[in-house]
Design a protein around this motif. Structure first.
Motif, mmCIF file in Angstrom:
data_model
loop_
_atom_site.group_PDB
_atom_site.id
_atom_site.type_symbol
_atom_site.label_atom_id
_atom_site.label_comp_id
_atom_site.label_asym_id
_atom_site.label_seq_id
_atom_site.Cartn_x
_atom_site.Cartn_y
_atom_site.Cartn_z
ATOM 1 N N LYS A 138 0.823 -1.211 0.000
ATOM 2 C CA LYS A 138 0.000 0.000 0.000
ATOM 3 C C LYS A 138 0.862 1.268 0.000
ATOM 4 O O LYS A 138 1.639 1.514 0.924
ATOM 5 C CB LYS A 138 -0.915 0.015 1.236
ATOM 6 C CG LYS A 138 -1.829 -1.210 1.324
ATOM 7 C CD LYS A 138 -2.836 -1.237 0.178
ATOM 8 C CE LYS A 138 -3.758 -2.449 0.285
ATOM 9 N NZ LYS A 138 -4.512 -2.695 -0.964
ATOM 10 N N ALA A 139 0.704 2.028 -1.068
ATOM 11 C CA ALA A 139 1.540 3.226 -1.229
ATOM 12 C C ALA A 139 1.213 4.311 -0.216
ATOM 13 O O ALA A 139 2.048 5.178 0.058
ATOM 14 C CB ALA A 139 1.370 3.773 -2.645
ATOM 15 N N GLU A 140 0.007 4.253 0.351
ATOM 16 C CA GLU A 140 -0.372 5.323 1.275
ATOM 17 C C GLU A 140 0.200 5.111 2.681
ATOM 18 O O GLU A 140 0.134 5.996 3.526
ATOM 19 C CB GLU A 140 -1.899 5.489 1.329
ATOM 20 C CG GLU A 140 -2.680 4.260 1.724
ATOM 21 C CD GLU A 140 -2.968 3.330 0.541
ATOM 22 O OE1 GLU A 140 -2.330 3.487 -0.522
ATOM 23 O OE2 GLU A 140 -3.819 2.431 0.685
ATOM 24 N N ARG A 141 0.777 3.936 2.915
ATOM 25 C CA ARG A 141 1.359 3.700 4.234
ATOM 26 C C ARG A 141 2.626 4.538 4.391
ATOM 27 O O ARG A 141 3.427 4.656 3.457
ATOM 28 C CB ARG A 141 1.702 2.221 4.404
ATOM 29 C CG ARG A 141 0.462 1.364 4.606
ATOM 30 C CD ARG A 141 0.848 -0.075 4.869
ATOM 31 N NE ARG A 141 -0.336 -0.927 4.866
ATOM 32 C CZ ARG A 141 -0.341 -2.205 4.544
ATOM 33 N NH1 ARG A 141 0.791 -2.795 4.207
ATOM 34 N NH2 ARG A 141 -1.445 -2.901 4.569
ATOM 35 N N PRO A 142 2.849 5.087 5.598
ATOM 36 C CA PRO A 142 4.020 5.956 5.796
ATOM 37 C C PRO A 142 5.331 5.255 5.495
ATOM 38 O O PRO A 142 6.263 5.852 4.954
ATOM 39 C CB PRO A 142 3.936 6.335 7.281
ATOM 40 C CG PRO A 142 2.564 5.995 7.727
ATOM 41 C CD PRO A 142 2.020 4.965 6.801
ATOM 42 N N GLY A 143 5.403 3.979 5.828
ATOM 43 C CA GLY A 143 6.644 3.228 5.602
ATOM 44 C C GLY A 143 7.024 3.181 4.130
ATOM 45 O O GLY A 143 8.208 3.186 3.772
ATOM 46 N N PHE A 144 6.020 3.144 3.268
ATOM 47 C CA PHE A 144 6.253 3.074 1.819
ATOM 48 C C PHE A 144 6.976 4.343 1.354
ATOM 49 O O PHE A 144 7.989 4.280 0.647
ATOM 50 C CB PHE A 144 4.915 2.920 1.095
ATOM 51 C CG PHE A 144 5.036 2.714 -0.390
ATOM 52 C CD1 PHE A 144 5.071 1.440 -0.938
ATOM 53 C CD2 PHE A 144 5.100 3.803 -1.256
ATOM 54 C CE1 PHE A 144 5.182 1.251 -2.310
ATOM 55 C CE2 PHE A 144 5.206 3.631 -2.626
ATOM 56 C CZ PHE A 144 5.244 2.351 -3.147
ATOM 57 N N ALA A 145 6.436 5.480 1.785
ATOM 58 C CA ALA A 145 7.042 6.757 1.383
ATOM 59 C C ALA A 145 8.453 6.887 1.955
ATOM 60 O O ALA A 145 9.383 7.344 1.282
ATOM 61 C CB ALA A 145 6.165 7.907 1.862
ATOM 62 N N LYS A 146 8.627 6.454 3.189
ATOM 63 C CA LYS A 146 9.933 6.583 3.839
ATOM 64 C C LYS A 146 10.979 5.742 3.110
ATOM 65 O O LYS A 146 12.099 6.185 2.855
ATOM 66 C CB LYS A 146 9.805 6.139 5.301
ATOM 67 C CG LYS A 146 11.010 6.494 6.151
ATOM 68 C CD LYS A 146 10.815 6.054 7.577
ATOM 69 C CE LYS A 146 12.116 6.197 8.340
ATOM 70 N NZ LYS A 146 12.057 5.545 9.648
ATOM 71 N N LYS A 147 10.575 4.534 2.772
ATOM 72 C CA LYS A 147 11.502 3.647 2.054
ATOM 73 C C LYS A 147 11.931 4.257 0.721
ATOM 74 O O LYS A 147 13.022 3.983 0.230
ATOM 75 C CB LYS A 147 10.825 2.303 1.766
ATOM 76 C CG LYS A 147 10.755 1.367 2.965
ATOM 77 C CD LYS A 147 12.015 0.556 3.062
ATOM 78 C CE LYS A 147 11.926 -0.452 4.215
ATOM 79 N NZ LYS A 147 13.241 -1.018 4.511
ATOM 80 N N HIS A 148 11.048 5.043 0.143
ATOM 81 C CA HIS A 148 11.351 5.630 -1.169
ATOM 82 C C HIS A 148 11.767 7.088 -1.050
ATOM 83 O O HIS A 148 11.650 7.846 -2.025
ATOM 84 C CB HIS A 148 10.140 5.472 -2.111
ATOM 85 C CG HIS A 148 9.873 4.048 -2.476
ATOM 86 N ND1 HIS A 148 8.938 3.262 -1.830
ATOM 87 C CD2 HIS A 148 10.450 3.235 -3.391
ATOM 88 C CE1 HIS A 148 8.935 2.044 -2.356
ATOM 89 N NE2 HIS A 148 9.856 1.998 -3.305
ATOM 90 N N MET A 149 12.283 7.445 0.108
ATOM 91 C CA MET A 149 12.851 8.778 0.333
ATOM 92 C C MET A 149 11.864 9.884 -0.031
ATOM 93 O O MET A 149 12.246 10.936 -0.544
ATOM 94 C CB MET A 149 14.136 8.956 -0.485
ATOM 95 C CG MET A 149 15.117 7.807 -0.383
ATOM 96 S SD MET A 149 15.763 7.590 1.278
ATOM 97 C CE MET A 149 16.806 9.006 1.406
ATOM 98 N N ASP A 150 10.596 9.618 0.200
ATOM 99 C CA ASP A 150 9.510 10.573 -0.044
ATOM 100 C C ASP A 150 9.300 10.923 -1.521
ATOM 101 O O ASP A 150 8.558 11.857 -1.842
ATOM 102 C CB ASP A 150 9.706 11.867 0.770
ATOM 103 C CG ASP A 150 9.519 11.604 2.264
ATOM 104 O OD1 ASP A 150 8.641 10.781 2.606
ATOM 105 O OD2 ASP A 150 10.274 12.187 3.060
#
Lengths: 423, 299
Positions: free
Chosen positions: A189-201
């Motif tokens: 799920k792209a909306e999870r915070p961990g997803f964004a963090k892993k991809h440097m926002d």
């Protein structure tokens, strides 16, 4: 074969009060009920043991061998109504007309490559457990999936069909049930915070995940392809990209050669100092014509197999090799860089060495070439400005004639120079 | 199996027969061959040829790192001076202007250099002031009869135009996409053409400044376009480097035939790189793989 679909079809057939064979294309035989299959068992007693297997093909289960076989005579093997997989197609329409991709065995109607016709131990009458079965044709992928340090759990637990439709896909290439990234974000799920963090926002939810991640498993953290570009491995996206601002969230800081030059100035400087530059190196896409920016399964960060990378521009060369009677292993195997420098060089055709003989000499001991003197200052009788070398008689990328000769017969070849021998 | 015309042409060349002649009855017949300089030293992988109606021929003797002048008169070639310039260590493409000066593209320095009729260095094209791209890598050019110079800038994926004084006039980007543009040709009457190698197609710049493909792909007729030029009749000549020949194409993109074929004897070519039309019916061919320059009469 889709087991659920098969069961539904069987139920439908039963509900309509039809025999399996009636539902298909019933031949005009006035068979007694036992003539549809039970009577077959008097001779084919081995089939009875098959019936004890956990998964049995519905027509057999219903005692209707004539679903697939003619009871009397046929022009096909095993008395099938139609050849091979064509008989399966009487019930199982597996390939939609409008499709994005289809599995080669399905198109070839080679259903028995994956399925047993009568009964078996695996779901959907597969001949083997799924990963083993897929490994028969796709060993590199399944080996990576099962041995990689970072495994993609769904692949290991549920097999290839978790992402791929084994028969055909109406939605995406590579038999994918849905195009990437839609397929991936179904679980990740792209909306999870961990997803964004892993991809440097960086907003990558709509990017092609498989340009960096190996969906089958890898030895790299984050299941990145095994060959990872250093800035990516170090999470240093800012080395090439600006900050993820609105409007231009993944904009590279520079374009083409100028971007790569930021780190690879020495290499590029040396390339530019040579006499000749491979055209893609210098065009607007530059290094990314052949290399992946983030990660790749093929070193050194190649976009794909070398043959397909080079073949993107040099289709004529691949076509020549494909049509060649004698195959030249470096070209057949996609090892173009054995003879040619992919970036730059001082010789025509970007040969890695100064003479044809030196290039060929990497694999062939020309001094043991017994049929003809070559090399040194031996002049080509056809042209005073050429010396005799390997390419005087052979065409390295292949020809329509044996031994990569440019002429149909050896006599024709030899008499190009030995004109006095012409008859 | 359908055998493509360029393969037929190559085979015809090898077997000593003439290549398929369509091309509106156009055919090349051998006139002369250049294999050595004035002192008898052999040419090495010459890639560039320039010529004019006065019979001047300038050869980029690429692997020897020099230019060679010749004159053609009544079918006889006479060797002239050798030109060696520090600015041109690896000359690859050549064009002569109306004053006898030459424009030469160097593969090593990536510079376009003007060389005087007397062989003197007359300056390099200043590309530093060209806007739009931090790196400019010229890989081909076309010098037209008006003196305008069109440069194929590979790094910028565009054509950069200069006037007769060498001043930048405009830059025209190629269509976006994975194209590999290898050659350009300006006919001097306002039409600019480009050859694209991946699709094996010709493009023309329309008056609105947009590139449009001219006709269908020529992949059935040639392998790899390496150089492009044209004649007063509106015919385009595409050097097929990997297919060892020259394809003749009408200005509307329709294929008109092939000339030459693969071979080592005179009259055949091996990895040709550039041709020049002298306006008097002669075609000068840089026959790189054969280490020579050949001159043909075009009928």
């Amino acid at each position: 074969m889709n087991h659920t679909r098969l069961q539904c079809a069987a139920l439908l057939v039963a509900a309509l009060g039809l025999s399996w064979h009636d539902a298909v294309a019933a031949p005009k035989f006035n068979l007694r009920p036992e003539g549809k299959g039970k009577v077959c068992l008097t001779c084919h007693s081995d089939v009875e043991t098959l019936l004890k297997k956990p998964v049995v093909h519905t027509p057999i289960k219903r005692g209707e061998c004539i679903g697939c076989h003619s009871p009397h005579a046929a022009t096909t093997r095993n008395l099938l109504w139609e050849d091979g997989g064509a008989v399966c197609g009487r019930c199982h329409q597996m390939v939609p007309k409008e499709r994005a991709s289809a599995h080669a065995p399905v198109l070839e109607r080679a259903c028995q490559k994956c399925h047993l016709p009568h009964a078996g131990d695996q779901p959907d009458l597969l001949t083997k457990p799924m990963l083993d079965l897929c490994a028969d044709c796709h060993p590199r992928i399944t080996e990576a999936a099962t041995t990689a340090r970072r495994k993609h759990r769904p692949v290991v637990d549920q097999g290839c069909t978790v992402c791929h439709d084994p028969h055909a896909s109406t939605k995406a290439g590579a038999l994918l049930k849905q195009a990437v990234p839609g397929l991936c974000v179904g679980c990740h799920k792209a909306e999870r915070p961990g997803f964004a963090k892993k991809h440097m926002d960086y907003p990558v939810a709509k990017s092609r995940c498989t340009s960096c991640h190996d969906p089958h498993g890898s030895n790299q953290p984050g299941m990145l392809y095994n060959d990872v570009h250093q800035p990516v491995a170090k999470h240093n996206c800012a080395q090439c990209h600006g900050p993820p601002v609105a409007g231009k969230p993944v904009e590279p800081k520079k374009t083409g050669l100028a971007l790569c030059q930021t780190c690879h100035a020495d290499l590029i400087g040396k390339m530019l100092a040579k006499n000749r530059l491979h055209r893609p190196v210098a065009n607007a896409t530059a290094c990314l014509n052949c290399h992946a920016a983030h990660a790749s399964s093929r070193k050194p960060l190649l976009q794909g197999e070398l043959k397909s990378v080079c073949g993107e521009c040099h289709r004529d060369t691949l076509a020549r090799q494909a049509a060649s009677v004698t195959k030249h292993p470096p070209i057949r195997d996609g090892e173009c860089v054995k003879c040619h420098d992919p970036h730059t060089g001082d010789e025509p055709l970007l040969f890695k060495r100064a003479t044809d003989i030196e290039v060929c000499g990497v694999c062939h001991s020309w001094k043991e070439h017994q049929s003809h003197p070559i090399g040194g200052s031996r002049r080509d009788p056809r042209n005073p400005n050429l010396t005799l070398n390997c390419l005087s008689c052979h065409r390295a990328h292949g020809t329509e004639y044996k031994n990569m000769f440019p002429y149909p017969t050896t006599t024709t070849l030899c008499t190009q120079c030995h004109v006095e021998q012409r008859r | 199996m359908r055998i493509r015309p360029h393969i037929l042409a190559a085979l015809a060349g090898l077997l000593g027969t003439s290549a398929p002649a369509a091309a509106g009855a156009l055919s090349f017949t051998p006139v002369a061959v250049i294999v050595v300089d004035k002192k008898g030293a052999r040419l090495a992988a010459p890639e560039g040829v320039g010529c004019d109606a006065a019979g001047n021929i300038l050869v980029a003797d690429t692997q020897n790192g020099r230019l060679l002048r010749y004159t053609l008169k009544n079918g006889v070639v006479t060797a002239g001076v050798e030109i060696k310039l520090a600015e041109l260590p690896y000359p690859r493409q050549v064009a002569l202007d109306d004053h006898g000066d030459a424009v030469v593209l160097d593969g090593k320095t990536h510079k376009l250099v003007r060389v005087g009729a007397d062989g003197t260095f007359k300056g390099a094209l200043d590309m530093k002031r060209v806007p739009g791209s931090p790196i400019i890598l010229p890989v081909a050019f076309s010098l037209d009869a008006t003196g305008s110079l069109y440069v194929l800038d590979s790094a910028g994926n565009r054509v950069v135009a200069f006037d007769g004084t060498g001043a930048f006039t405009r830059a025209v980007p190629f269509p976006k996409g994975p194209g590999l543009f290898t050659a350009i040709y300006s006919d001097g009457k306002g039409a600019l053409y480009a050859a694209e190698a991946k699709t094996v197609a010709l493009f023309r710049l329309d008056p609105e400044g947009v590139w449009a493909q001219v006709g269908d792909s020529l992949s059935g007729y040639l392998s790899f376009p390496a150089h492009l030029t044209g004649d007063a009749a509106g015919r385009l000549f595409v050097v097929d480097q990997h297919g060892h020949g020259v394809a003749v194409v009408n200005h509307d993109g329709s294929f008109m035939g092939r000339q030459l074929g693969l071979g080592w004897v005179e009259g055949l070519v091996y990895y040709p790189t550039e041709i020049c039309l002298d306006g008097k019916g002669n075609v000068v061919v840089a026959d790189r793989g054969n280490n020579r320059v050949q001159i043909f009469a075009s009928h």
